[in-house]
Write a protein that holds these residues in place. Sequence first.
Motif, PDB file in Angstrom:
ATOM      1  N   TRP A  24       0.838  -1.193   0.000  1.00 55.60           N
ATOM      2  CA  TRP A  24       0.000   0.000   0.000  1.00 55.60           C
ATOM      3  C   TRP A  24       0.874   1.244   0.000  1.00 55.60           C
ATOM      4  O   TRP A  24       1.918   1.276   0.639  1.00 55.60           O
ATOM      5  N   ARG A  25       0.360   2.278  -0.665  1.00 61.09           N
ATOM      6  CA  ARG A  25       0.866   3.638  -0.516  1.00 61.09           C
ATOM      7  C   ARG A  25      -0.231   4.415   0.204  1.00 61.09           C
ATOM      8  O   ARG A  25      -1.403   4.288  -0.128  1.00 61.09           O
TER       9      ARG A  25
ATOM     10  N   ASP B 181       9.165   4.936  -6.564  1.00 59.13           N
ATOM     11  CA  ASP B 181       8.050   4.021  -6.787  1.00 59.13           C
ATOM     12  C   ASP B 181       7.760   3.137  -5.579  1.00 59.13           C
ATOM     13  O   ASP B 181       6.950   2.213  -5.664  1.00 59.13           O
TER      14      ASP B 181
ATOM     15  N   TYR C 228       6.450   1.525  -2.119  1.00 57.04           N
ATOM     16  CA  TYR C 228       5.218   1.476  -1.336  1.00 57.04           C
ATOM     17  C   TYR C 228       5.571   1.699   0.125  1.00 57.04           C
ATOM     18  O   TYR C 228       6.719   1.537   0.534  1.00 57.04           O
TER      19      TYR C 228
ATOM     20  N   ARG D 246      -9.449   1.932   2.364  1.00 62.20           N
ATOM     21  CA  ARG D 246      -9.946   2.650   1.181  1.00 62.20           C
ATOM     22  C   ARG D 246      -9.949   4.161   1.381  1.00 62.20           C
ATOM     23  O   ARG D 246      -9.819   4.914   0.426  1.00 62.20           O
TER      24      ARG D 246
ATOM     25  N   ARG E 129      -5.536   5.176   1.770  1.00 56.89           N
ATOM     26  CA  ARG E 129      -4.474   4.752   0.855  1.00 56.89           C
ATOM     27  C   ARG E 129      -4.624   5.446  -0.491  1.00 56.89           C
ATOM     28  O   ARG E 129      -5.725   5.814  -0.894  1.00 56.89           O
ATOM     29  N   SER E 130      -3.511   5.586  -1.184  1.00 55.66           N
ATOM     30  CA  SER E 130      -3.548   6.148  -2.531  1.00 55.66           C
ATOM     31  C   SER E 130      -3.372   5.067  -3.588  1.00 55.66           C
ATOM     32  O   SER E 130      -3.777   5.236  -4.728  1.00 55.66           O
ATOM     33  N   ASP E 131      -2.777   3.939  -3.194  1.00 54.66           N
ATOM     34  CA  ASP E 131      -2.501   2.885  -4.173  1.00 54.66           C
ATOM     35  C   ASP E 131      -2.371   1.551  -3.454  1.00 54.66           C
ATOM     36  O   ASP E 131      -2.052   1.497  -2.267  1.00 54.66           O
ATOM     37  N   ARG E 132      -2.593   0.487  -4.216  1.00 58.36           N
ATOM     38  CA  ARG E 132      -2.516  -0.871  -3.672  1.00 58.36           C
ATOM     39  C   ARG E 132      -2.066  -1.798  -4.780  1.00 58.36           C
ATOM     40  O   ARG E 132      -2.466  -1.651  -5.927  1.00 58.36           O
ATOM     41  N   ALA E 133      -1.234  -2.757  -4.441  1.00 55.32           N
ATOM     42  CA  ALA E 133      -0.831  -3.818  -5.371  1.00 55.32           C
ATOM     43  C   ALA E 133      -0.928  -5.135  -4.616  1.00 55.32           C
ATOM     44  O   ALA E 133      -0.631  -5.207  -3.419  1.00 55.32           O
TER      45      ALA E 133
END
Length: 102
Positions: A8-9, A54, A56, A87, A90-94
């Motif tokens: 996560w970011r 880049d 996380y 949700r 966070r700004s991003d998830r992988a």
Amino acid sequence: MIRHIVFWRFLDHAEGRSKIENIAMIRTMLLSMKETIPQIMALEVAENVIPGGDAYDLALHALFESREMLEEYAVHPEHQKLVAVLRKIRSDRAVVDYEIGG
């Protein structure tokens, strides 16, 4: 067995807390899932030590006996509570899920 890895970011500020506070809160919530969600065989949570670019902010590594156990974990009420909080902050998830062993 299934290995479940998530990165996560986090937003700099969200829900009245700083990024650092939100990371600490989520780390605690993630670690507590080992005690409340029986499908989890093993769980590790780690904060990135070399931020920037880049990278996380936080990583989860969990192990499940089978795909079915991972699916049960995904819909577990405690996991769903965590998802709802994440949700918002966070700004991003992988995510990667893969089979290990024979």
